[in-house]
Design a protein around this motif. Structure first.
Motif, PDB file in Angstrom:
ATOM      1  N   THR A   2       0.634  -1.126   0.090  1.00 13.94           N
ATOM      2  CA  THR A   2       0.132  -0.156  -0.048  1.00 13.94           C
ATOM      3  C   THR A   2       0.930   1.159  -0.091  1.00 13.94           C
ATOM      4  O   THR A   2       2.029   1.305   0.863  1.00 13.94           O
ATOM      5  CB  THR A   2      -0.842   0.137   1.323  1.00 13.94           C
ATOM      6  OG1 THR A   2      -1.823  -1.311   1.307  1.00 13.94           O
ATOM      7  CG2 THR A   2      -1.603   1.153   1.282  1.00 13.94           C
ATOM      8  N   TYR A   3       0.306   2.183  -0.958  1.00 13.28           N
ATOM      9  CA  TYR A   3       1.358   3.426  -0.918  1.00 13.28           C
ATOM     10  C   TYR A   3       0.633   4.741  -0.848  1.00 13.28           C
ATOM     11  O   TYR A   3      -0.583   4.723  -1.543  1.00 13.28           O
ATOM     12  CB  TYR A   3       2.110   3.296  -2.369  1.00 13.28           C
ATOM     13  CG  TYR A   3       3.220   4.540  -2.377  1.00 13.28           C
ATOM     14  CD1 TYR A   3       4.500   4.013  -1.736  1.00 13.28           C
ATOM     15  CD2 TYR A   3       2.873   5.641  -3.173  1.00 13.28           C
ATOM     16  CE1 TYR A   3       5.485   5.313  -1.856  1.00 13.28           C
ATOM     17  CE2 TYR A   3       4.072   6.328  -3.377  1.00 13.28           C
ATOM     18  CZ  TYR A   3       5.213   6.209  -2.478  1.00 13.28           C
ATOM     19  OH  TYR A   3       6.240   7.035  -2.615  1.00 13.28           O
ATOM     20  N   THR A   4       1.028   5.652  -0.356  1.00 15.70           N
ATOM     21  CA  THR A   4       0.304   6.869  -0.379  1.00 15.70           C
ATOM     22  C   THR A   4       1.157   8.083  -0.820  1.00 15.70           C
ATOM     23  O   THR A   4       2.286   8.152  -0.515  1.00 15.70           O
ATOM     24  CB  THR A   4      -0.305   7.530   1.181  1.00 15.70           C
ATOM     25  OG1 THR A   4      -0.836   6.509   1.839  1.00 15.70           O
ATOM     26  CG2 THR A   4      -0.731   8.845   1.354  1.00 15.70           C
ATOM     27  N   ASP A  16      -3.931   7.094  -2.863  1.00 16.85           N
ATOM     28  CA  ASP A  16      -3.892   5.900  -2.109  1.00 16.85           C
ATOM     29  C   ASP A  16      -3.824   4.684  -3.003  1.00 16.85           C
ATOM     30  O   ASP A  16      -4.808   4.671  -3.860  1.00 16.85           O
ATOM     31  CB  ASP A  16      -4.492   5.737  -0.842  1.00 16.85           C
ATOM     32  CG  ASP A  16      -4.268   6.575   0.268  1.00 16.85           C
ATOM     33  OD1 ASP A  16      -3.314   6.641   0.568  1.00 16.85           O
ATOM     34  OD2 ASP A  16      -5.428   7.122   0.462  1.00 16.85           O
ATOM     35  N   GLU A  18      -2.510   0.374  -4.256  1.00 18.52           N
ATOM     36  CA  GLU A  18      -2.017  -0.913  -3.890  1.00 18.52           C
ATOM     37  C   GLU A  18      -1.231  -1.409  -5.121  1.00 18.52           C
ATOM     38  O   GLU A  18      -1.568  -1.237  -6.237  1.00 18.52           O
ATOM     39  CB  GLU A  18      -2.550  -1.753  -3.300  1.00 18.52           C
ATOM     40  CG  GLU A  18      -3.304  -1.329  -2.277  1.00 18.52           C
ATOM     41  CD  GLU A  18      -4.476  -2.376  -1.598  1.00 18.52           C
ATOM     42  OE1 GLU A  18      -4.423  -3.609  -2.272  1.00 18.52           O
ATOM     43  OE2 GLU A  18      -5.304  -2.114  -0.827  1.00 18.52           O
ATOM     44  N   ASN A  26      -6.607  -0.962  -6.246  1.00 18.40           N
ATOM     45  CA  ASN A  26      -7.337  -0.279  -5.203  1.00 18.40           C
ATOM     46  C   ASN A  26      -6.993   1.226  -5.205  1.00 18.40           C
ATOM     47  O   ASN A  26      -6.696   1.803  -4.100  1.00 18.40           O
ATOM     48  CB  ASN A  26      -7.457  -0.854  -3.974  1.00 18.40           C
ATOM     49  CG  ASN A  26      -7.717  -2.258  -3.940  1.00 18.40           C
ATOM     50  OD1 ASN A  26      -8.931  -2.439  -4.499  1.00 18.40           O
ATOM     51  ND2 ASN A  26      -7.083  -3.212  -3.445  1.00 18.40           N
TER      52      ASN A  26
END
Length: 86
Positions: A2-4, A16, A18, A26
């Motif tokens: 997961t990355y923001t 955000d 994935e 997502n």
């Protein structure tokens, strides 16, 4: 993974997402134009980072040098590079 990503120069303020290898999943935008930001995640779901970059990287919006799509392409690349470092 997961990355923001904090966006720069767009109405949306954050993305955000994935990554599964180099496959994008997502995607969620915070802020921005509701219709576009519902459509973009559906269009890029399951694409590779490279495909996202090819399709929406470099798009501008209302005279700005970037757009939510362009910022997503940057976010995907940044997330992918970060995943290789982990």
């Amino acid at each position: 993974m997961t990355y923001t990503y904090k966006t720069k120069g767009t109405c949306s303020t954050q993305i955000d997402l994935e990554l599964e290898g180099n496959i994008v999943h997502n995607v969620k935008f915070t802020g921005g134009c509701n219709g576009n930001l519902q459509a973009i995640p559906k269009l890029v779901e399951g694409l590779t980072v490279e495909q996202v970059e090819e399709k929406i990287g470099g798009i501008s919006c209302n005279g700005r040098p970037t757009s939510c799509g362009d910022q997503l392409a940057k976010a995907c690349r940044e997330a992918y590079e970060a995943s290789k470092q982990a």
